[in-house]
Design a protein around this motif. Sequence first.
Motif, PDB file in Angstrom:
ATOM      1  N   MET A 119       1.120  -1.565   0.529  1.00  0.00           N
ATOM      2  CA  MET A 119      -0.202   0.189   0.181  1.00  0.00           C
ATOM      3  C   MET A 119       0.559   0.930  -0.233  1.00  0.00           C
ATOM      4  N   GLU A 120       0.748   2.775  -0.942  1.00  0.00           N
ATOM      5  CA  GLU A 120       1.268   3.738  -0.467  1.00  0.00           C
ATOM      6  C   GLU A 120       0.638   4.471  -0.266  1.00  0.00           C
ATOM      7  N   GLU A 121       0.657   4.808   0.490  1.00  0.00           N
ATOM      8  CA  GLU A 121      -0.920   5.761   1.545  1.00  0.00           C
ATOM      9  C   GLU A 121      -0.251   7.618   1.829  1.00  0.00           C
ATOM     10  N   TYR A 122      -0.609   8.170   0.786  1.00  0.00           N
ATOM     11  CA  TYR A 122      -0.629   8.945   1.632  1.00  0.00           C
ATOM     12  C   TYR A 122      -1.515  10.826   2.294  1.00  0.00           C
ATOM     13  N   ARG A 123      -0.412  11.579   2.234  1.00  0.00           N
ATOM     14  CA  ARG A 123      -0.758  12.344   3.359  1.00  0.00           C
ATOM     15  C   ARG A 123      -0.472  13.986   2.766  1.00  0.00           C
ATOM     16  N   LEU A 124      -1.151  14.624   3.986  1.00  0.00           N
ATOM     17  CA  LEU A 124      -0.936  16.205   3.506  1.00  0.00           C
ATOM     18  C   LEU A 124       0.288  16.235   4.821  1.00  0.00           C
ATOM     19  N   PRO A 125       0.924  17.325   4.394  1.00  0.00           N
ATOM     20  CA  PRO A 125       1.523  17.850   5.185  1.00  0.00           C
ATOM     21  C   PRO A 125       1.740  18.420   6.564  1.00  0.00           C
ATOM     22  N   ASP A 126       1.823  18.262   7.918  1.00  0.00           N
ATOM     23  CA  ASP A 126       1.200  19.103   8.792  1.00  0.00           C
ATOM     24  C   ASP A 126       1.035  20.711   8.420  1.00  0.00           C
ATOM     25  N   SER A 127       1.784  21.104   7.548  1.00  0.00           N
ATOM     26  CA  SER A 127       1.101  23.060   7.357  1.00  0.00           C
ATOM     27  C   SER A 127       0.063  22.745   6.942  1.00  0.00           C
ATOM     28  N   SER A 128      -0.471  22.302   6.100  1.00  0.00           N
ATOM     29  CA  SER A 128      -1.181  22.008   5.233  1.00  0.00           C
ATOM     30  C   SER A 128      -2.831  22.053   6.543  1.00  0.00           C
ATOM     31  N   ALA A 129      -2.750  21.048   6.726  1.00  0.00           N
ATOM     32  CA  ALA A 129      -3.774  20.942   7.523  1.00  0.00           C
ATOM     33  C   ALA A 129      -4.099  22.279   8.366  1.00  0.00           C
ATOM     34  N   THR A 130      -3.189  22.798   8.936  1.00  0.00           N
ATOM     35  CA  THR A 130      -3.034  24.392  10.188  1.00  0.00           C
ATOM     36  C   THR A 130      -3.637  25.170   9.257  1.00  0.00           C
ATOM     37  N   SER A 131      -3.191  25.105   8.601  1.00  0.00           N
ATOM     38  CA  SER A 131      -3.008  26.298   7.449  1.00  0.00           C
ATOM     39  C   SER A 131      -4.607  27.372   6.978  1.00  0.00           C
ATOM     40  N   GLY A 132      -4.959  28.233   7.371  1.00  0.00           N
ATOM     41  CA  GLY A 132      -6.565  28.641   7.163  1.00  0.00           C
ATOM     42  C   GLY A 132      -6.740  29.883   7.579  1.00  0.00           C
ATOM     43  N   SER A 133      -7.903  29.927   9.304  1.00  0.00           N
ATOM     44  CA  SER A 133      -8.431  31.052   9.465  1.00  0.00           C
ATOM     45  C   SER A 133      -7.891  31.470  10.142  1.00  0.00           C
ATOM     46  N   SER A 134      -6.701  33.365  10.169  1.00  0.00           N
ATOM     47  CA  SER A 134      -6.565  33.496  10.907  1.00  0.00           C
ATOM     48  C   SER A 134      -7.022  34.725  10.916  1.00  0.00           C
ATOM     49  N   SER A 135      -7.859  35.690   9.861  1.00  0.00           N
ATOM     50  CA  SER A 135      -8.412  36.833  10.323  1.00  0.00           C
ATOM     51  C   SER A 135      -9.666  36.461  10.808  1.00  0.00           C
ATOM     52  N   SER A 136      -9.781  35.595  10.631  1.00  0.00           N
ATOM     53  CA  SER A 136     -12.415  34.793  11.440  1.00  0.00           C
ATOM     54  C   SER A 136     -11.873  35.426  12.847  1.00  0.00           C
ATOM     55  N   SER A 137     -13.016  35.103  13.112  1.00  0.00           N
ATOM     56  CA  SER A 137     -13.464  35.688  15.118  1.00  0.00           C
ATOM     57  C   SER A 137     -12.954  34.508  15.294  1.00  0.00           C
ATOM     58  N   ARG A 138     -12.517  34.351  16.825  1.00  0.00           N
ATOM     59  CA  ARG A 138     -12.108  33.759  17.883  1.00  0.00           C
ATOM     60  C   ARG A 138     -13.322  32.460  17.825  1.00  0.00           C
ATOM     61  N   SER A 139     -14.538  32.675  17.842  1.00  0.00           N
ATOM     62  CA  SER A 139     -15.959  31.609  17.251  1.00  0.00           C
ATOM     63  C   SER A 139     -15.552  31.115  16.074  1.00  0.00           C
ATOM     64  N   SER A 140     -15.701  31.628  15.280  1.00  0.00           N
ATOM     65  CA  SER A 140     -16.124  30.830  13.740  1.00  0.00           C
ATOM     66  C   SER A 140     -14.607  30.171  13.526  1.00  0.00           C
ATOM     67  N   ARG A 141     -13.308  30.472  14.303  1.00  0.00           N
ATOM     68  CA  ARG A 141     -11.882  29.877  14.159  1.00  0.00           C
ATOM     69  C   ARG A 141     -11.974  28.570  14.677  1.00  0.00           C
ATOM     70  N   SER A 142     -12.433  28.153  15.936  1.00  0.00           N
ATOM     71  CA  SER A 142     -12.892  27.177  16.768  1.00  0.00           C
ATOM     72  C   SER A 142     -13.181  26.341  15.559  1.00  0.00           C
ATOM     73  N   THR A 143     -14.549  27.066  14.972  1.00  0.00           N
ATOM     74  CA  THR A 143     -15.600  25.994  14.914  1.00  0.00           C
ATOM     75  C   THR A 143     -14.888  25.469  13.207  1.00  0.00           C
ATOM     76  N   ARG A 144     -14.322  26.047  12.724  1.00  0.00           N
ATOM     77  CA  ARG A 144     -13.356  25.815  11.321  1.00  0.00           C
ATOM     78  C   ARG A 144     -12.019  24.890  11.898  1.00  0.00           C
ATOM     79  N   SER A 145     -11.776  25.511  12.717  1.00  0.00           N
ATOM     80  CA  SER A 145     -10.665  24.391  12.794  1.00  0.00           C
ATOM     81  C   SER A 145     -10.400  23.015  13.061  1.00  0.00           C
ATOM     82  N   ARG A 146     -12.171  23.267  14.277  1.00  0.00           N
ATOM     83  CA  ARG A 146     -11.836  21.684  14.052  1.00  0.00           C
ATOM     84  C   ARG A 146     -12.669  21.053  13.545  1.00  0.00           C
ATOM     85  N   SER A 147     -13.260  21.690  12.396  1.00  0.00           N
ATOM     86  CA  SER A 147     -13.868  21.387  11.396  1.00  0.00           C
ATOM     87  C   SER A 147     -12.635  21.133  10.234  1.00  0.00           C
ATOM     88  N   ARG A 148     -11.904  21.685  10.048  1.00  0.00           N
ATOM     89  CA  ARG A 148     -10.662  21.309   8.852  1.00  0.00           C
ATOM     90  C   ARG A 148      -9.541  20.109   9.965  1.00  0.00           C
TER      91      ARG A 148
END
Length: 196
Positions: A119-148
């Motif tokens: 099996m060849e298992e492909y995954r995203l680098p950890d930095s791709s998973a955590t990039s994203g919503s730095s300009s959002s409000s704290r509550s929407s950021r936590s909801t989005r980061s949980r989803s992401r």
Amino acid sequence: MAENANNNGLPPGFRFYPTDEELVVHFLQRKAALLPCHPDVIPDLDLYHYDPWDLDGKALAEGKQWYFYSRRSANKVTQNGYWKPAGMEEPVISGGNRRVGLKRYLMFFAGEAKTNWMMEEYRLPDSSATSGSSSSSRSSRSTRSRSRMDHSKWVICRVYESDSSDDDDGNGSIELSCLDEVFLSLDDLDEISLLN
């Protein structure tokens, strides 16, 4: 086998032979970002419920390879065996020399016996998973980061049965082409004629 070629969701005449980069960029990144993928041909599958020989009809089959999405898991045990990592993770590099993912090879063991299933298992680098919503409000950021974070745990897998003729038979035999066999038989004829 002709039936499998038409059951993969692609139009007739199209084949699914993606490169490592294409698997990561065009399929896995879109899956992790919750974006649609066209054509949507790779199914979600909980790999660890199935032995590799049971994938036919459950995963996207192209030739003797099966493709599917699965969740990342440390538990890689199936009903009849387990997947064991073979070596270190390798980077998947884009055409622009940018690391877009990681690839790991795994071998399937049935009990303690190594099989030919890989099996060849492909995954995203950890930095791709955590990039994203730095300009959002704290509550929407936590909801989005949980989803992401939830969706960044996806991997894409390519499973296949490798050839067993890779010197595993122990006798060091090499498969010869027809032309090689003809040339060897001519050498035998020369030896026979020298004896007479």
